[in-house]
Design a protein around this motif. Structure first.
Motif, PDB file in Angstrom:
ATOM      1  N   HIS A 160       0.942  -1.495   0.279  1.00 43.28           N
ATOM      2  CA  HIS A 160      -0.292  -0.270   0.455  1.00 43.28           C
ATOM      3  C   HIS A 160       0.742   1.038   0.159  1.00 43.28           C
ATOM      4  CE1 HIS A 160      -3.511   2.492   1.272  1.00 43.28           C
ATOM      5  NE2 HIS A 160      -2.934   3.083   2.469  1.00 43.28           N
ATOM      6  N   ILE A 161       1.786   1.376   0.961  1.00 38.67           N
ATOM      7  CA  ILE A 161       2.937   2.485   0.965  1.00 38.67           C
ATOM      8  C   ILE A 161       3.811   2.239  -0.751  1.00 38.67           C
ATOM      9  CG2 ILE A 161       5.136   3.137   1.459  1.00 38.67           C
ATOM     10  CD1 ILE A 161       3.828   1.757   4.560  1.00 38.67           C
ATOM     11  N   MET A 162       4.327   1.743  -1.263  1.00 38.27           N
ATOM     12  CA  MET A 162       4.604   1.752  -2.698  1.00 38.27           C
ATOM     13  C   MET A 162       3.601   1.854  -3.336  1.00 38.27           C
ATOM     14  SD  MET A 162       6.764  -2.061  -3.368  1.00 38.27           S
ATOM     15  CE  MET A 162       8.240  -2.727  -1.691  1.00 38.27           C
ATOM     16  N   VAL A 204       7.829   6.353  -2.302  1.00 30.14           N
ATOM     17  CA  VAL A 204       8.748   5.520  -2.355  1.00 30.14           C
ATOM     18  C   VAL A 204       9.885   4.958  -3.397  1.00 30.14           C
ATOM     19  CG1 VAL A 204       9.818   3.550  -1.655  1.00 30.14           C
ATOM     20  CG2 VAL A 204       7.712   4.225  -0.045  1.00 30.14           C
ATOM     21  N   ARG A 205      11.058   5.442  -3.703  1.00 28.67           N
ATOM     22  CA  ARG A 205      11.354   5.118  -4.895  1.00 28.67           C
ATOM     23  C   ARG A 205      12.433   4.031  -4.957  1.00 28.67           C
ATOM     24  NH1 ARG A 205      12.252   9.803  -6.737  1.00 28.67           N
ATOM     25  NH2 ARG A 205      10.136  10.866  -7.689  1.00 28.67           N
ATOM     26  N   TYR A 220       7.285  -5.046  -9.522  1.00 29.69           N
ATOM     27  CA  TYR A 220       5.623  -5.628  -9.660  1.00 29.69           C
ATOM     28  C   TYR A 220       5.137  -3.095  -9.494  1.00 29.69           C
ATOM     29  CZ  TYR A 220       0.129  -4.719  -9.757  1.00 29.69           C
ATOM     30  OH  TYR A 220      -1.180  -4.115 -10.163  1.00 29.69           O
ATOM     31  N   HIS A 221       6.098  -2.255  -9.036  1.00 30.41           N
ATOM     32  CA  HIS A 221       5.514  -1.131  -8.620  1.00 30.41           C
ATOM     33  C   HIS A 221       6.557  -0.993  -9.055  1.00 30.41           C
ATOM     34  CE1 HIS A 221       2.903  -2.664  -5.440  1.00 30.41           C
ATOM     35  NE2 HIS A 221       2.386  -1.290  -5.439  1.00 30.41           N
ATOM     36  N   GLY A 222       7.546   0.120 -10.039  1.00 30.25           N
ATOM     37  CA  GLY A 222       8.684  -0.106  -9.984  1.00 30.25           C
ATOM     38  C   GLY A 222      10.058   0.530  -9.249  1.00 30.25           C
ATOM     39  N   ILE A 223      10.050  -0.084  -8.130  1.00 31.33           N
ATOM     40  CA  ILE A 223      10.899   0.802  -7.399  1.00 31.33           C
ATOM     41  C   ILE A 223      11.734  -0.107  -7.653  1.00 31.33           C
ATOM     42  CG2 ILE A 223      11.007   0.749  -5.033  1.00 31.33           C
ATOM     43  CD1 ILE A 223       8.011   1.043  -4.771  1.00 31.33           C
ATOM     44  N   LYS A 224      13.668   0.884  -7.332  1.00 33.85           N
ATOM     45  CA  LYS A 224      14.201  -0.151  -7.408  1.00 33.85           C
ATOM     46  C   LYS A 224      14.551  -0.646  -6.061  1.00 33.85           C
ATOM     47  CE  LYS A 224      16.121   1.655 -11.357  1.00 33.85           C
ATOM     48  NZ  LYS A 224      16.331   1.025 -12.252  1.00 33.85           N
ATOM     49  N   PHE A 225      14.969  -1.867  -6.390  1.00 35.74           N
ATOM     50  CA  PHE A 225      15.958  -2.911  -4.999  1.00 35.74           C
ATOM     51  C   PHE A 225      17.256  -3.265  -4.518  1.00 35.74           C
ATOM     52  CE2 PHE A 225      13.762  -5.623  -2.119  1.00 35.74           C
ATOM     53  CZ  PHE A 225      14.699  -6.380  -1.171  1.00 35.74           C
ATOM     54  N   MET A 226      17.605  -2.464  -3.403  1.00 30.86           N
ATOM     55  CA  MET A 226      18.827  -2.757  -3.322  1.00 30.86           C
ATOM     56  C   MET A 226      19.188  -2.919  -1.933  1.00 30.86           C
ATOM     57  SD  MET A 226      21.905   0.385  -2.116  1.00 30.86           S
ATOM     58  CE  MET A 226      21.340   1.833  -3.251  1.00 30.86           C
ATOM     59  N   VAL A 227      20.308  -3.806  -2.369  1.00 27.05           N
ATOM     60  CA  VAL A 227      20.398  -4.964  -0.966  1.00 27.05           C
ATOM     61  C   VAL A 227      22.626  -4.630  -0.936  1.00 27.05           C
ATOM     62  CG1 VAL A 227      22.155  -7.217  -0.651  1.00 27.05           C
ATOM     63  CG2 VAL A 227      19.505  -6.869  -1.864  1.00 27.05           C
TER      64      VAL A 227
END
Ligand SMILES: CSC[C@H]1O[C@H](OP(=O)(O)O)[C@H](O)[C@@H]1O
Length: 349
Positions: free
Chosen positions: A226-228, A233-234, A264-271
């Protein structure tokens, strides 16, 4: 910029650990006088977080060597193996534990039975500790730079579990990036997943960020989608407990679902993880041992029963995010974008 709190302290040849089971209500240290107490503290999650587990285990080896030398002066090396094995058996997923024990073993292998091991091993444990802090600060810088390059305007991030000074030798991995990003006014707000069932997010991350004066909102894990959807949120920025040669990453349970939602929301994922979290001996994340803890962590909180007595409960405390869902792996040695085996080998050998 804050470095956070000191979760691990070597004082008067004993190891002091901030008891993270009591946070945020009480900030109390326990003192480990021998390596078995260190192993128990890791298993009981007095200290937790992949790098912090490695640093603590390294000091545990110092305690083991002191005991072995005082009991078997001319044969301490043969008598330390059992204590090291006990440390190795304390938790299965974070490869930092085994990486640190291997580093300490390599120093042991250079020593003679006749020579007192204390100072050589304490120097190595302190090196492991200080190197982790330096790595975190380098990763904080690299990760924040990557975030800055992705947007002309400040944005919010979501983080999961606790990856701060409590989970490391100091400063933090993903929280190190957040500390740098906040300081550089790239990150304007942090959403912290509470991270059931052990609540590292609500009890530890919210506490660390509030102490730093960083804008943070605590949310349920199930609110992340829901937040995304709200659009500010980027990046999702998380830590890791073990990264395999192809770039798959094991991290706190719920990370994998965050990665799917982010894509799904086009948000980048960083580890964000130091090279001590990378296990190039494993070809894929399917091979990472996933710790399962007692179901009581789900069915009760502080002795308050939340579920029917004797209900079956499944409590895997890590999951594996496939490399294809990861946009960037940030280590102190550099950044791997869209990780693949070849890219991981090129950076981390
Ligand atoms: C900086 S790595 C922290 C890493 O460790 C946590 O697990 P646990 O609290 O069970 O030790 C979680 O996976 C974090 O991302």
């Amino acid at each position: 910029m804050s470095s956070g709190v000191e979760a691990i302290k070597w004082v008067d040849n004993q190891l002091e650990l901030l008891d993270q089971r009591l946070l945020p209500g009480q900030a109390l240290y326990i003192t480990c006088k021998d390596s078995t107490e260190v192993a128990d503290a890791i298993t009981q999650m007095v200290v937790r977080g992949a790098p912090a587990i490695g640093v603590s285990a390294a000091y545990g080896v110092v305690l083991a060597a002191d005991a072995a030398f005082s009991e078997h002066q001319q044969a301490w090396k043969a008598n330390i193996a059992e204590a090291i094995e006990t440390l190795a058996n304390s938790r299965p997923t974070a490869v930092n534990l085994f990486w640190a024990l291997d580093r300490m073993q390599r120093v042991i292998d250079t020593l003679e039975d006749s020579s007192p091991p204390h100072q050589s091993l304490l120097d190595e444990a302190k090196n492991i500790h200080s190197e982790d802090i330096a790595a975190n600060k380098q990763m904080g810088k690299l990760g924040a730079e990557l975030m800055a390059a992705s947007s002309d305007t400040p944005f919010s991030v979501i983080t999961h579990c606790n990856t701060g000074s409590l989970a490391t030798g100091g400063f933090g991995t993903a929280l190190g990036v957040i500390r740098h990003g906040w300081d550089a006014k790239i990150i304007k707000h942090v959403y912290a997943d509470e991270t059931r069932p052990w609540l590292q997010g609500s009890r530890l991350t919210a506490w660390e960020l509030q102490r730093d004066g960083i804008s943070v909102t605590l949310n349920t894990d199930s609110a992340a989608a829901h937040i995304m959807k709200q659009g500010d949120v980027r990046w999702v920025v998380v830590g890791a407990d073990r990264i395999t040669a192809n770039g798959d990453a094991a991290n706190k349970i719920g990370t994998y679902s965050l990665a799917v939602l982010a894509r799904y929301h086009g948000i980048k994922f960083m580890v964000v993880a130091p090279s001590s979290t990378v296990d190039m001996s494993l070809s894929s994340g399917d091979l990472i041992p996933i710790e399962e803890r007692t179901g009581e962590e789900l069915t009760s909180i502080k002795e308050v029963q939340l579920a029917p007595e004797n209900i079956a409960a499944f409590n895997p405390v890590f999951d594996v995010t496939p490399a294809e869902l990861i946009d960037a792996i940030v280590t102190e040695q550099g950044v791997v974008l869209n990780p693949t085996l070849d890219k991981m080998k090129a950076l981390l050998g």
